[in-house]
Design a protein around this motif. Structure first.
Motif, mmCIF file in Angstrom:
data_model
loop_
_atom_site.group_PDB
_atom_site.id
_atom_site.type_symbol
_atom_site.label_atom_id
_atom_site.label_comp_id
_atom_site.label_asym_id
_atom_site.label_seq_id
_atom_site.Cartn_x
_atom_site.Cartn_y
_atom_site.Cartn_z
ATOM 1 N N SER A 33 13.832 1.651 1.112
ATOM 2 C CA SER A 33 12.825 0.762 0.333
ATOM 3 C C SER A 33 13.041 -0.897 0.667
ATOM 4 O O SER A 33 12.151 -1.702 0.579
ATOM 5 C CB SER A 33 12.670 1.004 -0.993
ATOM 6 O OG SER A 33 13.949 0.463 -1.726
ATOM 7 N N THR B 291 12.890 -2.453 6.969
ATOM 8 C CA THR B 291 11.282 -2.362 7.910
ATOM 9 C C THR B 291 11.506 -1.187 8.928
ATOM 10 O O THR B 291 10.537 -1.206 9.636
ATOM 11 C CB THR B 291 10.886 -3.617 8.185
ATOM 12 O OG1 THR B 291 11.898 -4.227 9.194
ATOM 13 C CG2 THR B 291 10.623 -4.680 7.236
ATOM 14 N N ILE C 250 2.319 3.342 -2.556
ATOM 15 C CA ILE C 250 3.263 2.774 -1.820
ATOM 16 C C ILE C 250 3.259 3.382 -0.454
ATOM 17 O O ILE C 250 3.409 4.718 -0.278
ATOM 18 C CB ILE C 250 4.602 2.897 -2.436
ATOM 19 C CG1 ILE C 250 4.588 2.540 -3.838
ATOM 20 C CG2 ILE C 250 5.736 2.276 -1.592
ATOM 21 C CD1 ILE C 250 5.898 2.679 -4.486
ATOM 22 N N LYS D 119 4.778 3.602 3.797
ATOM 23 C CA LYS D 119 5.451 3.074 4.782
ATOM 24 C C LYS D 119 5.391 3.950 5.995
ATOM 25 O O LYS D 119 5.016 5.195 6.016
ATOM 26 C CB LYS D 119 6.738 3.534 4.273
ATOM 27 C CG LYS D 119 8.012 2.984 5.224
ATOM 28 C CD LYS D 119 8.329 1.599 5.415
ATOM 29 C CE LYS D 119 9.368 1.224 6.428
ATOM 30 N NZ LYS D 119 8.907 1.334 7.861
ATOM 31 N N ASN E 10 6.622 -3.479 7.334
ATOM 32 C CA ASN E 10 6.636 -3.590 5.904
ATOM 33 C C ASN E 10 5.999 -2.605 5.098
ATOM 34 O O ASN E 10 5.301 -1.646 5.814
ATOM 35 C CB ASN E 10 6.018 -4.759 5.348
ATOM 36 C CG ASN E 10 6.705 -5.978 5.897
ATOM 37 O OD1 ASN E 10 8.030 -6.366 6.167
ATOM 38 N ND2 ASN E 10 5.964 -7.295 6.207
ATOM 39 N N TRP E 11 6.874 -2.241 4.042
ATOM 40 C CA TRP E 11 6.253 -1.245 3.104
ATOM 41 C C TRP E 11 4.904 -2.088 2.640
ATOM 42 O O TRP E 11 4.976 -3.278 2.534
ATOM 43 C CB TRP E 11 7.121 -0.971 1.944
ATOM 44 C CG TRP E 11 8.394 -0.190 2.173
ATOM 45 C CD1 TRP E 11 9.195 -0.782 3.286
ATOM 46 C CD2 TRP E 11 8.726 1.101 1.950
ATOM 47 N NE1 TRP E 11 10.283 0.375 3.222
ATOM 48 C CE2 TRP E 11 9.780 1.487 2.369
ATOM 49 C CE3 TRP E 11 7.918 2.123 0.930
ATOM 50 C CZ2 TRP E 11 10.507 2.832 2.181
ATOM 51 C CZ3 TRP E 11 8.618 3.183 0.938
ATOM 52 C CH2 TRP E 11 9.984 3.670 1.344
ATOM 53 N N THR E 12 3.724 -1.325 2.272
ATOM 54 C CA THR E 12 2.750 -1.915 1.701
ATOM 55 C C THR E 12 2.296 -1.226 0.313
ATOM 56 O O THR E 12 2.642 -0.074 0.398
ATOM 57 C CB THR E 12 1.381 -1.770 2.748
ATOM 58 O OG1 THR E 12 1.822 -2.248 3.966
ATOM 59 C CG2 THR E 12 0.238 -2.180 2.034
ATOM 60 N N SER F 91 4.311 -6.099 -0.308
ATOM 61 C CA SER F 91 5.236 -5.381 0.120
ATOM 62 C C SER F 91 6.424 -5.053 -0.722
ATOM 63 O O SER F 91 7.211 -6.184 -1.071
ATOM 64 C CB SER F 91 5.683 -6.282 1.595
ATOM 65 O OG SER F 91 4.540 -6.363 2.364
ATOM 66 N N ASN G 107 9.326 -4.312 0.349
ATOM 67 C CA ASN G 107 10.755 -4.633 0.932
ATOM 68 C C ASN G 107 10.589 -6.245 0.919
ATOM 69 O O ASN G 107 11.789 -6.777 1.337
ATOM 70 C CB ASN G 107 10.830 -4.309 2.307
ATOM 71 C CG ASN G 107 9.682 -4.606 3.097
ATOM 72 O OD1 ASN G 107 8.680 -4.169 2.877
ATOM 73 N ND2 ASN G 107 9.784 -5.792 4.002
ATOM 74 N N HIS H 98 0.669 -1.700 9.637
ATOM 75 C CA HIS H 98 1.643 -1.255 8.479
ATOM 76 C C HIS H 98 1.393 0.167 7.887
ATOM 77 O O HIS H 98 2.314 0.929 7.408
ATOM 78 C CB HIS H 98 1.542 -2.500 7.553
ATOM 79 C CG HIS H 98 2.146 -3.444 8.004
ATOM 80 N ND1 HIS H 98 3.559 -3.671 8.350
ATOM 81 C CD2 HIS H 98 1.771 -4.822 8.621
ATOM 82 C CE1 HIS H 98 3.789 -4.954 8.828
ATOM 83 N NE2 HIS H 98 2.787 -5.463 8.797
#
Length: 351
Positions: A63, A66, A156, A158, A166-168, A181, A183, A214
């Motif tokens: 988490s 990236t 969430i 990835k 990035n995580w969204t 994001s 992260n 993403h």
């Protein structure tokens, strides 16, 4: 009174603390076979490790990073009927290390879902409002089935392939034209928001994705959460900067809370994680941060301190700066230790 059909929250979400052994380690006592397990070493700067039953055991994402999904043969090796088994990897099972794991129940490895434009693999627990969705993006606007039967309140995402993604995070309180994001410490953004969610709110069957790489390129994993009365809550609150700070009503005694300031971008604007297993008495100050690999800290005076109450949580931080400063807005997600009143009419009690 908040009534719920989920009388025992730990049948669907549970926190497990353990000490690493450096050798094969079969952990029990979770009360169910988990389908998403999130592990963080408390006394080390190891990354947060997320493993789920759809991507299969040994497949890790992080988490606070990236990077791409990693195959770690000695990580989480299997999901078991009452827990999981770990190998020798130090991120999850270093000898004598102190670890916490947060565990959610979905519905095993999942099956094909054709509700959206893109066929997804979905493991859905409609009772608890949680699904794990894996799909392969096309790069074009599309919809994806999530299997919950109700609109998710938080998703969430990835990307699993390649680095620098990035995580969204979608959260209902920010709306369909904002994202954050997991992260990063950034505030919510609506820059090119249509390329993320098409400025479209999820429905009871699908969520919408734009052409952002993403969340719409190669293989993507999405963790979808729908609100369930007395068990889970997803919302927003405004801090006031005093020691008598915001009270957040959830309708249950929380066991786990994650919060993030969405109104400003600062180095302290982290994804703060609290639970009543690591910190069973108020105030709850033992912070871990989803976007950082820091050692567990107990210096919440400058960041976030909360009390877990019978019907919600209370912010106790009085700092004039940070996420709890006056006028700062924060989103949160919370899961119950006990409902106010379940369908068996047994009330919970305060700590």
């Amino acid at each position: 009174m908040a009534y719920t059909t989920i009388n025992k929250s730990s049948d669907y979400f549970n926190t497990k603390l353990y000490t690493g052994t450096g050798s094969s380690n079969a952990l029990t006592g979770i009360n169910f076979q988990p389908d998403l397990t999130w592990i963080k070493k408390r006394d080390g700067t190891n990354y947060h490790v997320l493993t789920d039953a759809v991507r299969l055991a040994t497949k890790q994402i992080y988490s606070n990073d990236t990077g791409a999904e990693q195959a770690v043969a000695e990580g989480l090796k299997s999901f078991d009927s009452d827990g999981f088994t770990l190998g020798t990897n130090g991120d999850t099972n270093g000898n004598s290390g102190s670890y916490c794991s947060w565990n959610w129940k979905a519905n095993g490895a999942g099956s094909a879902n054709t509700d959206g434009d893109i066929t997804s693999t979905v493991s859905a627990n409609t009772t608890a409002g949680f699904s794990i969705v894996k799909y392969t993006g096309t790069g074009s606007n599309a919809t994806v089935g999530h299997g919950l039967g109700v609109a998710p309140s938080m998703i969430i995402f990835k990307r699993l392939v390649g680095s620098g993604w990035n995580w969204t995070v979608y959260h209902k309180s920010m709306g369909n034209n904002y994202f954050m994001s997991l992260n990063l410490t950034n505030a919510k953004s609506n820059t090119s928001s249509s390329t993320y969610f098409q400025d479209t709110t999820p429905t009871s069957s699908v969520f919408s994705i734009g052409n952002s790489g993403h969340l719409n390129g190669d293989d993507i994993i999405a963790y979808c959460f729908a609100e369930k009365q007395g068990y889970s809550k997803f919302g927003r609150f405004t801090a006031n900067g005093s020691t008598d700070n915001a009270f957040v009503y959830t309708g249950f005694k929380p066991s786990w809370v994650m919060m993030k300031c969405d109104s400003v971008t600062e180095g302290w604007s982290n994804w703060y994680m609290f639970d009543t297993t690591r910190n069973p008495t108020n105030m709850n100050t033992k912070e871990l941060m989803a976007n950082k690999n820091n050692v567990e800290s107990d210096n919440g005076a400058d960041y976030a301190q909360i009390d877990m109450l019978s019907n919600g949580f209370k912010i106790r931080n009085g700092s004039a700066w940070g996420p709890m400063a006056s006028g700062r807005t924060n989103i949160y997600m919370a899961f119950a230790e006990a409902p106010l009143v379940g369908s068996n009419n047994v009330p919970c009690t305060a700590r």
